[in-house]
Design a protein around this motif. Sequence first.
Motif, PDB file in Angstrom:
ATOM      1  N   VAL A  79       0.838  -1.202   0.000  1.00 13.37           N
ATOM      2  CA  VAL A  79       0.000   0.000   0.000  1.00 13.37           C
ATOM      3  C   VAL A  79       0.873   1.251   0.000  1.00 13.37           C
ATOM      4  O   VAL A  79       0.604   2.217  -0.732  1.00 13.37           O
ATOM      5  CB  VAL A  79      -0.954  -0.014   1.218  1.00 13.37           C
ATOM      6  CG1 VAL A  79      -1.724   1.302   1.311  1.00 13.37           C
ATOM      7  CG2 VAL A  79      -1.919  -1.190   1.135  1.00 13.37           C
ATOM      8  N   ASP A  80       1.933   1.236   0.796  1.00 15.43           N
ATOM      9  CA  ASP A  80       2.837   2.396   0.834  1.00 15.43           C
ATOM     10  C   ASP A  80       3.544   2.594  -0.499  1.00 15.43           C
ATOM     11  O   ASP A  80       3.680   3.730  -0.975  1.00 15.43           O
ATOM     12  CB  ASP A  80       3.879   2.209   1.955  1.00 15.43           C
ATOM     13  CG  ASP A  80       3.233   2.212   3.339  1.00 15.43           C
ATOM     14  OD1 ASP A  80       2.121   2.773   3.467  1.00 15.43           O
ATOM     15  OD2 ASP A  80       3.831   1.646   4.274  1.00 15.43           O
ATOM     16  N   ARG A  81       3.988   1.506  -1.119  1.00 12.85           N
ATOM     17  CA  ARG A  81       4.653   1.621  -2.415  1.00 12.85           C
ATOM     18  C   ARG A  81       3.675   2.117  -3.486  1.00 12.85           C
ATOM     19  O   ARG A  81       4.076   2.854  -4.391  1.00 12.85           O
ATOM     20  CB  ARG A  81       5.229   0.259  -2.811  1.00 12.85           C
ATOM     21  CG  ARG A  81       5.940   0.253  -4.161  1.00 12.85           C
ATOM     22  CD  ARG A  81       7.225   1.083  -4.111  1.00 12.85           C
ATOM     23  NE  ARG A  81       8.208   0.465  -3.290  1.00 12.85           N
ATOM     24  CZ  ARG A  81       9.100  -0.439  -3.711  1.00 12.85           C
ATOM     25  NH1 ARG A  81       9.106  -0.797  -4.990  1.00 12.85           N
ATOM     26  NH2 ARG A  81       9.965  -0.948  -2.889  1.00 12.85           N
ATOM     27  N   TYR A  82       2.406   1.710  -3.384  1.00  9.05           N
ATOM     28  CA  TYR A  82       1.386   2.154  -4.334  1.00  9.05           C
ATOM     29  C   TYR A  82       1.277   3.680  -4.331  1.00  9.05           C
ATOM     30  O   TYR A  82       1.097   4.310  -5.375  1.00  9.05           O
ATOM     31  CB  TYR A  82       0.040   1.520  -3.978  1.00  9.05           C
ATOM     32  CG  TYR A  82      -1.109   1.970  -4.843  1.00  9.05           C
ATOM     33  CD1 TYR A  82      -1.392   1.336  -6.053  1.00  9.05           C
ATOM     34  CD2 TYR A  82      -1.920   3.039  -4.453  1.00  9.05           C
ATOM     35  CE1 TYR A  82      -2.450   1.753  -6.848  1.00  9.05           C
ATOM     36  CE2 TYR A  82      -2.985   3.465  -5.241  1.00  9.05           C
ATOM     37  CZ  TYR A  82      -3.239   2.820  -6.434  1.00  9.05           C
ATOM     38  OH  TYR A  82      -4.279   3.235  -7.215  1.00  9.05           O
ATOM     39  N   LYS A  83       1.384   4.280  -3.168  1.00  9.26           N
ATOM     40  CA  LYS A  83       1.254   5.738  -3.056  1.00  9.26           C
ATOM     41  C   LYS A  83       2.482   6.461  -3.612  1.00  9.26           C
ATOM     42  O   LYS A  83       2.396   7.615  -4.030  1.00  9.26           O
ATOM     43  CB  LYS A  83       1.054   6.141  -1.600  1.00  9.26           C
ATOM     44  CG  LYS A  83      -0.223   5.582  -0.978  1.00  9.26           C
ATOM     45  CD  LYS A  83      -0.295   5.940   0.504  1.00  9.26           C
ATOM     46  CE  LYS A  83      -1.542   5.354   1.150  1.00  9.26           C
ATOM     47  NZ  LYS A  83      -1.602   5.650   2.607  1.00  9.26           N
ATOM     48  N   GLU A  84       3.630   5.778  -3.639  1.00 12.14           N
ATOM     49  CA  GLU A  84       4.888   6.437  -4.015  1.00 12.14           C
ATOM     50  C   GLU A  84       5.263   6.227  -5.477  1.00 12.14           C
ATOM     51  O   GLU A  84       5.874   7.102  -6.091  1.00 12.14           O
ATOM     52  CB  GLU A  84       6.029   5.902  -3.129  1.00 12.14           C
ATOM     53  CG  GLU A  84       5.820   6.159  -1.643  1.00 12.14           C
ATOM     54  CD  GLU A  84       6.829   5.401  -0.796  1.00 12.14           C
ATOM     55  OE1 GLU A  84       7.643   4.644  -1.394  1.00 12.14           O
ATOM     56  OE2 GLU A  84       6.801   5.537   0.437  1.00 12.14           O
ATOM     57  N   SER A  85       4.921   5.083  -6.049  1.00 13.16           N
ATOM     58  CA  SER A  85       5.437   4.702  -7.366  1.00 13.16           C
ATOM     59  C   SER A  85       4.304   4.475  -8.360  1.00 13.16           C
ATOM     60  O   SER A  85       3.430   3.633  -8.133  1.00 13.16           O
ATOM     61  CB  SER A  85       6.283   3.429  -7.245  1.00 13.16           C
ATOM     62  OG  SER A  85       6.632   2.927  -8.507  1.00 13.16           O
TER      63      SER A  85
END
Length: 523
Positions: A79-85
Amino acid sequence: MDFKTDDLEAFKCLLTSWDSSAEPRQSADMICEKLKQISSVDVICYLAVVRDVKWDISHTKSLCYCLTVGSEQWLKPAVDRYKESKEFQKHYWSVLGKTLWFSEIPELSDAEYYEYDKADFNECAEKSACTMRFCVTLFKLLMDLHEDRLLKDIMKHLGAYITVLIITNCETAPWTSNSAIQMSEKLRDLLMNFYGCDCMADLLKLCLELDSAADTEQVLPNTLLQLTFNYLRPRVRKEKWKQNPSYMKCFVKCLCYIWLPDLGEYLDSVLPVSLTLVDDHMTQNKVLGLKCLSHIIRNTSRTELQWQCRADVIYEAVKLQLYSKEVVLLELAIPGMLSILEVVEPYYKPVEPLELTPRKYDQIFSMLLFSAEMESLIAVRRTYTQHLGAFIARMSVAAVKHSRRFLRLVTAYLETYDGPEETSRLNTLEMLNTFITQAWPRIPHRVPAIVKTLLRLMYDVSLDSSLTPVSVKQELMKKARCSLELLQCVAPTQLNNCLNQMLEIETTPQCVTIMKELLAPVS
């Protein structure tokens, strides 16, 4: 992506550890230890970019198991990577799309006449149940992580697939199972609670949020129902719908969830498919189509139906079904015709009915009277007598133009015994009472014929020694007497003359008693 293939050996091992059960062959403790070696980011990237991976049920089961065992701690890095990349977002949507597309029910390309049974949908129920279990698990974790925005994005991009998955598995069918039905209910309830909807109809009317100004400029509607119709449309085309029975059932279910005043917005989507069903040669499909048309007529305004001659098209489609001898079709076609006539040709109550030129009401009523008069099947007769009274009530005094044929029909039906329930006779008497009430200005000319028919019925009933229950005989006598009382109100002089003549003829004591009671107020 910056991940090592060697780190995914645990997940690859999990992929190969499934059999027909809902749990992997390896112990839960061993798999939990292996899951610590990999992250959700690596799993999603692996499944998205490895082209030689053919998606099967083991992939969906493995993802679902990872979410269940790892819970929100395992999902949070993704979920965190989804927001960044943005690159990872593509992988994320690719995996979700593959999971949902895998559960699509295939076409029946080789079936003769497209008849089907459970064997034609092998493994479909298992795929659907597994996919919905994955969706329920993922959505619950996203709610626990308070990622409501991400869940709404999933519904915006893949809501049509999820909706079709829920509706196609909501009831027993060859492509479902008890497990799939249960998961469908869980997924539906979860989404309804998330969006605060009271029923499935409210969920379908949900207007999905738009992310950007570019999306706002799109012409396509963004309700969940419209997205679902867009998904179903190519699968229920005239050339394809028989190969996709599950999607046609889903389409009909969606239609039944739309009511006035919302249905008018979707007429261009639902009307062609409904007409295609009515035009089919199979009775079960005609019935389904007539139910759809009846729902459309009831839940669409008259103005919207009159646009682009939609009402005229429906009228012609329903009219063809009136020639059928199938009771199940006539039970829907006759009320449907009465409903669409109100739109096509709103009737008025004229002062001089005989001055009217024949109209659609007259054409249809005359056609029904002719068909009923020629009919010999008791079941079909019951259907006609059940619905013809509604036509008379709608046409009012203008029905007198058909009085000769109508009274001939009444005489023929009242002379015919139709079983212990006497449904046809009771319906005919009710229909006659409606005719007397509506067409009373012209009734005095018809009193002798009506009285003769009624007294003959009362004579037959009073001498009846068949298995007809006493309560049914009493009801017949009651309705026949009611008809005579109506005649007394409309044409007392003519009735009294007829009754006095009939008293001179030998008949049963019960008939004599009724005639004397009707004459008593006058004498």
